[in-house]
Design a protein around this motif. Structure first.
Motif, PDB file in Angstrom:
ATOM      1  N   PRO A 178      10.005  19.114   8.968  1.00  0.00           N
ATOM      2  CA  PRO A 178      10.946  19.998   8.246  1.00  0.00           C
ATOM      3  C   PRO A 178      11.702  19.260   7.139  1.00  0.00           C
ATOM      4  O   PRO A 178      12.017  18.080   7.257  1.00  0.00           O
ATOM      5  CB  PRO A 178      11.897  20.452   9.361  1.00  0.00           C
ATOM      6  CG  PRO A 178      11.095  20.343  10.617  1.00  0.00           C
ATOM      7  CD  PRO A 178      10.194  19.167  10.423  1.00  0.00           C
ATOM      8  N   LEU A 179      11.944  19.970   6.060  1.00  0.00           N
ATOM      9  CA  LEU A 179      12.700  19.521   4.892  1.00  0.00           C
ATOM     10  C   LEU A 179      11.904  18.579   3.993  1.00  0.00           C
ATOM     11  O   LEU A 179      11.880  18.739   2.779  1.00  0.00           O
ATOM     12  CB  LEU A 179      14.020  18.825   5.302  1.00  0.00           C
ATOM     13  CG  LEU A 179      15.001  19.662   6.126  1.00  0.00           C
ATOM     14  CD1 LEU A 179      16.247  18.839   6.468  1.00  0.00           C
ATOM     15  CD2 LEU A 179      15.396  20.918   5.390  1.00  0.00           C
ATOM     16  N   VAL A 180      11.235  17.588   4.567  1.00  0.00           N
ATOM     17  CA  VAL A 180      10.580  16.570   3.731  1.00  0.00           C
ATOM     18  C   VAL A 180       9.103  16.849   3.500  1.00  0.00           C
ATOM     19  O   VAL A 180       8.477  16.236   2.636  1.00  0.00           O
ATOM     20  CB  VAL A 180      10.749  15.166   4.346  1.00  0.00           C
ATOM     21  CG1 VAL A 180      12.211  14.808   4.432  1.00  0.00           C
ATOM     22  CG2 VAL A 180      10.091  15.079   5.717  1.00  0.00           C
ATOM     23  N   GLY A 181       8.500  17.752   4.279  1.00  0.00           N
ATOM     24  CA  GLY A 181       7.091  18.066   4.084  1.00  0.00           C
ATOM     25  C   GLY A 181       6.168  17.063   4.757  1.00  0.00           C
ATOM     26  O   GLY A 181       6.400  16.648   5.897  1.00  0.00           O
ATOM     27  N   SER A 182       5.126  16.626   4.039  1.00  0.00           N
ATOM     28  CA  SER A 182       4.119  15.734   4.615  1.00  0.00           C
ATOM     29  C   SER A 182       4.619  14.291   4.646  1.00  0.00           C
ATOM     30  O   SER A 182       5.180  13.801   3.660  1.00  0.00           O
ATOM     31  CB  SER A 182       2.815  15.811   3.813  1.00  0.00           C
ATOM     32  OG  SER A 182       2.253  17.111   3.907  1.00  0.00           O
ATOM     33  N   VAL A 183       4.389  13.641   5.783  1.00  0.00           N
ATOM     34  CA  VAL A 183       4.745  12.234   5.947  1.00  0.00           C
ATOM     35  C   VAL A 183       3.550  11.528   6.568  1.00  0.00           C
ATOM     36  O   VAL A 183       2.989  11.994   7.561  1.00  0.00           O
ATOM     37  CB  VAL A 183       5.977  12.051   6.856  1.00  0.00           C
ATOM     38  CG1 VAL A 183       6.331  10.568   6.992  1.00  0.00           C
ATOM     39  CG2 VAL A 183       7.163  12.843   6.334  1.00  0.00           C
ATOM     40  N   GLN A 184       3.155  10.408   5.971  1.00  0.00           N
ATOM     41  CA  GLN A 184       2.014   9.654   6.508  1.00  0.00           C
ATOM     42  C   GLN A 184       2.509   8.715   7.614  1.00  0.00           C
ATOM     43  O   GLN A 184       3.325   7.834   7.388  1.00  0.00           O
ATOM     44  CB  GLN A 184       1.329   8.844   5.417  1.00  0.00           C
ATOM     45  CG  GLN A 184       0.084   8.107   5.924  1.00  0.00           C
ATOM     46  CD  GLN A 184      -0.714   7.485   4.806  1.00  0.00           C
ATOM     47  OE1 GLN A 184      -0.411   7.661   3.632  1.00  0.00           O
ATOM     48  NE2 GLN A 184      -1.756   6.747   5.165  1.00  0.00           N
ATOM     49  N   VAL A 185       1.972   8.926   8.823  1.00  0.00           N
ATOM     50  CA  VAL A 185       2.354   8.081   9.960  1.00  0.00           C
ATOM     51  C   VAL A 185       1.152   7.410  10.606  1.00  0.00           C
ATOM     52  O   VAL A 185       1.307   6.498  11.417  1.00  0.00           O
ATOM     53  CB  VAL A 185       3.128   8.901  11.023  1.00  0.00           C
ATOM     54  CG1 VAL A 185       4.429   9.444  10.457  1.00  0.00           C
ATOM     55  CG2 VAL A 185       2.262  10.022  11.584  1.00  0.00           C
ATOM     56  N   GLY A 186      -0.056   7.857  10.265  1.00  0.00           N
ATOM     57  CA  GLY A 186      -1.258   7.246  10.830  1.00  0.00           C
ATOM     58  C   GLY A 186      -1.357   5.778  10.448  1.00  0.00           C
ATOM     59  O   GLY A 186      -1.110   5.396   9.306  1.00  0.00           O
ATOM     60  N   GLY A 187      -1.695   4.942  11.431  1.00  0.00           N
ATOM     61  CA  GLY A 187      -1.778   3.510  11.197  1.00  0.00           C
ATOM     62  C   GLY A 187      -0.457   2.789  11.384  1.00  0.00           C
ATOM     63  O   GLY A 187      -0.407   1.559  11.275  1.00  0.00           O
ATOM     64  N   LEU A 188       0.614   3.528  11.654  1.00  0.00           N
ATOM     65  CA  LEU A 188       1.929   2.924  11.868  1.00  0.00           C
ATOM     66  C   LEU A 188       2.234   2.839  13.361  1.00  0.00           C
ATOM     67  O   LEU A 188       1.774   3.655  14.149  1.00  0.00           O
ATOM     68  CB  LEU A 188       3.021   3.758  11.195  1.00  0.00           C
ATOM     69  CG  LEU A 188       2.952   3.935   9.672  1.00  0.00           C
ATOM     70  CD1 LEU A 188       4.129   4.778   9.201  1.00  0.00           C
ATOM     71  CD2 LEU A 188       2.944   2.594   8.962  1.00  0.00           C
ATOM     72  N   SER A 189       3.039   1.846  13.728  1.00  0.00           N
ATOM     73  CA  SER A 189       3.558   1.799  15.083  1.00  0.00           C
ATOM     74  C   SER A 189       4.596   2.896  15.242  1.00  0.00           C
ATOM     75  O   SER A 189       5.045   3.505  14.256  1.00  0.00           O
ATOM     76  CB  SER A 189       4.178   0.436  15.370  1.00  0.00           C
ATOM     77  OG  SER A 189       5.349   0.255  14.575  1.00  0.00           O
ATOM     78  N   VAL A 190       5.019   3.149  16.480  1.00  0.00           N
ATOM     79  CA  VAL A 190       6.028   4.174  16.735  1.00  0.00           C
ATOM     80  C   VAL A 190       7.316   3.847  15.997  1.00  0.00           C
ATOM     81  O   VAL A 190       7.928   4.705  15.348  1.00  0.00           O
ATOM     82  CB  VAL A 190       6.278   4.305  18.254  1.00  0.00           C
ATOM     83  CG1 VAL A 190       7.485   5.186  18.528  1.00  0.00           C
ATOM     84  CG2 VAL A 190       5.041   4.873  18.944  1.00  0.00           C
TER      85      VAL A 190
END
Length: 266
Positions: free
Chosen positions: A61-73
């Protein structure tokens, strides 16, 4: 009173985050198919459960798409917090990411293991021996050799590892690091067949460096009517042709050998 409530809330949120990270090691990298629950402290309207897409993105919500794949938690938490701050929505966002289902970085374990299936790479340093242990180990019918296939640096990867030799000879380099998408396959152990005048005819596993004498012992030995002079081994060559011969007691058995013990004529 309000300040006290906010302090208690922050403590509880921190405890929840610590528990989540204890359950899911921070080294684990999120991947396509993973489902995560995202909460932002004091912003309950932003609580979201999202699936990581094949493009390694989530919609928040609010920010749209966020790339998280390949990142640690932890890295994913920081990235979402930065997106909220950069967009002017939450200046000091305390973001908590909790993996609900881990599907991205998985390894398939097939064949003769006690618990075949797909298992997640929960840490970045999961080795071959670790994954075999997760799959319950090699079954009694399994071979000592494991075939690993996958992709490394964009190229097809294939390697066979003799598990017994790895430990007996100290070949620790063969205990390779696994990557998401790898497949482990354990073929059935090589077998030999014995029939005729033996106590226990049937099919048995060919043990390492097994001799004909050991094979006869596995079959319970000869009956009173059996004779060593009447032993014949039928063996298939590389071309698929079967030939028979009279073996010595110290000859090594091979996979799919058929041992026949004739009855003594006297």
């Amino acid at each position: 009173m309000k300040l006290f409530t906010r302090i208690i809330g922050a403590v509880l949120l921190s405890a929840t985050a610590l528990f989540a990270h204890a359950q899911t090691p921070s080294e684990y990298q999120l991947g396509p198919g993973d489902i995560i629950k995202i909460t932002v402290f004091q912003n309950p309207d932003l609580t979201t459960e999202a699936r990581v897409s094949e493009a390694s993105m989530i919609t928040f919500p609010l920010v749209g798409s966020v790339q998280v794949g390949g990142l640690s938690v932890q890295a994913a938490e920081l990235r979402i917090a930065k997106a909220l701050k950069d967009g002017g929505f939450v200046q000091q966002a305390q973001v908590n990411v909790l993996p609900v289902q881990i599907r991205g970085s998985q390894v398939a374990v097939l064949g003769q293991v006690n618990r075949p299936g797909r298992f997640p790479l929960e840490t970045s340093n999961t080795r071959l021996s670790d994954m075999l242990a997760i799959a319950g180990g090699i079954s009694n019918a399994g071979s000592d050799v494991v075939l690993i296939t996958g992709v490394r640096s964009g190229k097809a990867f294939r390697k066979t590892v003799d598990i017994a030799s790895m430990y007996l000879n100290g070949n620790t380099a063969d205990d390779i690091l696994l990557a998401g998408g790898d497949t482990l396959y354990v073929h059935r152990a090589p077998m030999f067949f014995i029939y005729g005048e033996v106590q226990r005819p049937g099919t048995f596993r060919v043990e390492r460096d097994m001799t004909l004498m050991q094979g006869l012992a596995t079959g319970g030995g000869l009956t009173l009517r059996g004779t060593q002079r009447g032993i014949t081994v039928h063996r298939r060559n590389a071309e698929g042709k079967v030939s028979s011969f009279k073996p010595g007691m110290d000859d090594k058995l091979q996979a799919d050998d058929v041992i026949y013990v004739q009855e003594s004529l006297f």
